[in-house]
Each structure stands twice: as C-alpha cells, then as structure tokens.
Write an enzyme that holds these catalytic residues in place. Sequence first.
Site, PDB file in Angstrom:
ATOM      1  N   ASN A  13       0.912  -0.708  -0.345  1.00 39.39           N
ATOM      2  CA  ASN A  13       0.349  -0.260   0.095  1.00 39.39           C
ATOM      3  C   ASN A  13       1.021   1.230  -0.233  1.00 39.39           C
ATOM      4  OD1 ASN A  13      -1.947   2.061   0.745  1.00 39.39           O
ATOM      5  ND2 ASN A  13      -1.983   1.515   2.723  1.00 39.39           N
ATOM      6  N   TRP A  14       1.041   1.962  -1.387  1.00 38.09           N
ATOM      7  CA  TRP A  14       2.497   2.945  -1.288  1.00 38.09           C
ATOM      8  C   TRP A  14       0.962   4.541  -0.452  1.00 38.09           C
ATOM      9  CZ3 TRP A  14       3.669   1.860  -7.074  1.00 38.09           C
ATOM     10  CH2 TRP A  14       4.081   0.763  -6.985  1.00 38.09           C
ATOM     11  N   LYS A  15      -0.200   4.591  -0.620  1.00 36.97           N
ATOM     12  CA  LYS A  15      -0.246   5.465   0.695  1.00 36.97           C
ATOM     13  C   LYS A  15      -0.365   6.750  -0.451  1.00 36.97           C
ATOM     14  CE  LYS A  15      -0.196   2.913   4.999  1.00 36.97           C
ATOM     15  NZ  LYS A  15      -0.282   3.473   5.865  1.00 36.97           N
ATOM     16  N   HIS A  98      -9.287   1.258   4.672  1.00 35.33           N
ATOM     17  CA  HIS A  98      -7.943   1.347   5.674  1.00 35.33           C
ATOM     18  C   HIS A  98      -8.504   2.462   6.231  1.00 35.33           C
ATOM     19  CE1 HIS A  98      -3.922   2.316   6.564  1.00 35.33           C
ATOM     20  NE2 HIS A  98      -3.854   1.692   6.245  1.00 35.33           N
ATOM     21  N   GLU A 100      -6.806   4.549   8.337  1.00 39.76           N
ATOM     22  CA  GLU A 100      -6.973   6.035   7.286  1.00 39.76           C
ATOM     23  C   GLU A 100      -8.017   6.713   7.243  1.00 39.76           C
ATOM     24  OE1 GLU A 100      -3.120   5.681   5.419  1.00 39.76           O
ATOM     25  OE2 GLU A 100      -2.117   5.255   6.674  1.00 39.76           O
ATOM     26  N   GLU A 170      -5.582  -5.205  10.641  1.00 36.54           N
ATOM     27  CA  GLU A 170      -4.354  -3.680  10.847  1.00 36.54           C
ATOM     28  C   GLU A 170      -4.878  -3.321  11.898  1.00 36.54           C
ATOM     29  OE1 GLU A 170      -2.459  -2.586   6.565  1.00 36.54           O
ATOM     30  OE2 GLU A 170      -4.180  -1.186   6.944  1.00 36.54           O
ATOM     31  N   GLY A 176       2.178   2.194  10.926  1.00 32.32           N
ATOM     32  CA  GLY A 176       3.396   3.631  10.835  1.00 32.32           C
ATOM     33  C   GLY A 176       4.018   3.635  11.538  1.00 32.32           C
ATOM     34  N   SER A 215       3.032  -2.216  10.049  1.00 27.93           N
ATOM     35  CA  SER A 215       4.571  -2.427  10.462  1.00 27.93           C
ATOM     36  C   SER A 215       5.291  -3.324  10.231  1.00 27.93           C
ATOM     37  CB  SER A 215       4.567  -1.737  12.175  1.00 27.93           C
ATOM     38  OG  SER A 215       4.744  -0.189  12.182  1.00 27.93           O
ATOM     39  N   GLY A 236       2.714  -1.116   4.417  1.00 29.31           N
ATOM     40  CA  GLY A 236       2.860  -0.144   4.054  1.00 29.31           C
ATOM     41  C   GLY A 236       4.516   0.693   3.856  1.00 29.31           C
ATOM     42  N   GLY A 237       5.062   1.469   4.824  1.00 31.43           N
ATOM     43  CA  GLY A 237       6.240   1.909   4.393  1.00 31.43           C
ATOM     44  C   GLY A 237       7.526   1.181   3.874  1.00 31.43           C
TER      45      GLY A 237
HETATM   46  P1  PGA Z   1       2.534   0.353   8.144  1.00 28.72           P
HETATM   47  O1  PGA Z   1       0.928   0.357   6.658  1.00 28.72           O
HETATM   48  O2  PGA Z   1       3.337  -1.324   7.048  1.00 28.72           O
HETATM   49  O3  PGA Z   1       3.713   1.844   7.512  1.00 28.72           O
HETATM   50  O4  PGA Z   1       2.900   0.129   9.575  1.00 28.72           O
HETATM   51  C1  PGA Z   1       0.343  -0.473   6.986  1.00 28.72           C
HETATM   52  C2  PGA Z   1      -0.749  -0.736   6.360  1.00 28.72           C
HETATM   53  O5  PGA Z   1      -1.267   1.121   6.381  1.00 28.72           O
HETATM   54  O6  PGA Z   1      -1.219  -0.810   5.388  1.00 28.72           O
END
Ligand code: PGA
Length: 253
Positions: A13-15, A98, A100, A170, A176, A215, A236-237
């Site tokens: 997930n490149w956000k 998600h 967010e 999640e 993050g 994470s 994500g990251g």
């Molecule tokens: P993260 O994000 O790996 O940076 O914690 C995961 C996500 O939000 O899908």
Amino acid sequence: MTHPNRRPLIAGNWKMHKTVSESVALARAIADTRIGPRTDVVVAPVFTALSSVRAALEGTAVALSAQNLHWEAQGAFTGEVSAAMLVDVGCRFVIIGHSERRQLFGETDDGVAKKTRAARAAGLVPIVCVGETLSEREAGITFDVIGRQLDAMLAVLDEKALATTVVAYEPVWAIGTGKTAKASDAQLAHAFLRDRAKNKLGDGGDTLRILYGGSVKADNAAELLAQPDIDGALVGGASLDAEGFGRIIRAAG
Ligand code: PGA
C-alpha cells in the site's frame, strides 16, 4: 491444514507517495525481484499512477490494486472513482476501509459494505481492512470492534464470495509506528475473524485470505507469516523500498 485457496498474498500500500515516474520505477524493481511460484504480489499506487504502473507490470507476476473507490457506478460525485473505472485501468484488487480512511475521511462500516458490494460486482477483489485503535485494545474491546467491522462486510457476501475476498487485520496502533502485534496476538485475531466468517457464512470461511498489516518489515515478516491463520501481509512503509519488500515477498515462500 490451510485451505489451498489461501495462497500467500503480499500487498504493498503505497498510500500518498510517489510521482508517476517514481511509481513506475518502483513497480519495475518489485516485478524484477524473485517471487515464489505460490505467492501473489499486489501493489497499490496512487490513482494518478495506475495507468502507467499497469503498463509497467504487463506480463509480470505483480497485480495492480487501487487504494479506494466509490460505490456508485458514475455520476455527480466530484473527486470519486468507480469500480468499473478501476477495472478499466487494469486493477484487479482494491483496498477498502483502511483505518486512515476511517479515521481521517469519516468512512463508516456502512460505506465499507457498499464499497465491498460495488467492488465485487465489478469483478475486483476487495481487500477490506479491520482493526482496533490503541484505546479500544486497552479497553478490552478489540474483538467487539473487529467483529463489528467484519460483520458489515460479511452482510454483503455469500459463502462462495469468501474465496475471492481478502480481509486485512491492521491494528491501528501498529500502523506506521514500528510497533508490530506479537505474532501470537495477531494469530488470535485472525482465528477469531475466520471463525466468525465461518459461523456467519459457512465453511467457505476456510477459503478467506486474512492478511496482517501494521509495521510489517523484512525482519518480522517470517514469524507473522508462519502463523496458521495469517495468509499474507498488507505492507505500507516497507513496500516503498523494492529490496525490503522483496525480502517480505520471499518470507512468504
Ligand atoms: P505500515 O502500514 O506497514 O507502514 O505500518 C500498513 C498499512 O497502513 O497498510
């Protein structure tokens, strides 16, 4: 025994990161890493990069996902993108609900249900996110929260649909933050979600792929992925770096 439908799935997930050219370069680098024959890999760039990334991934083992969609097919919905439009640009998956989006953009369980229905009707595989916040975990209501979030999605599915639907557990406090759920705690949550899907819709719950997210990194992926009910990762990251993401892909097999 894990159901054969549950091939490991590693999704990046490149956000809201990367320009079009940066996205294309990252997609190419990921497609060039070694991907085991039993592992599915998906990347979710920003909307503006979908078309170019699709072209870059042509003929590779990496599939394309969007990060969101709207449930209506078309119309006066400024700023929104429909399921059919995502299919048109080459998406096979779409991330829905998600944390967010739930926390920063007011998405509700009802909206997640409508988006899940719209995605499936268009032939997309939804990756539906559930997860508790830190205060919900501390209040001891983790399973109430993720159970409620899952039920909203299950209400628009039937047993057969579970084989082509993905859930991502999640924990919000792990996203993050560098804090990962303990593999044993994540396994408990995943087993809870699978049991609930089976109770509501039948043994097809054994075909449902449940990803862990929060994470995930190259050095913790193997332990998480070894859990019997963890069928992959939503990253994500660590998905923004092809080398590290490649190591997570290889931890899956
Ligand atoms: P993260 O994000 O790996 O940076 O914690 C995961 C996500 O939000 O899908």
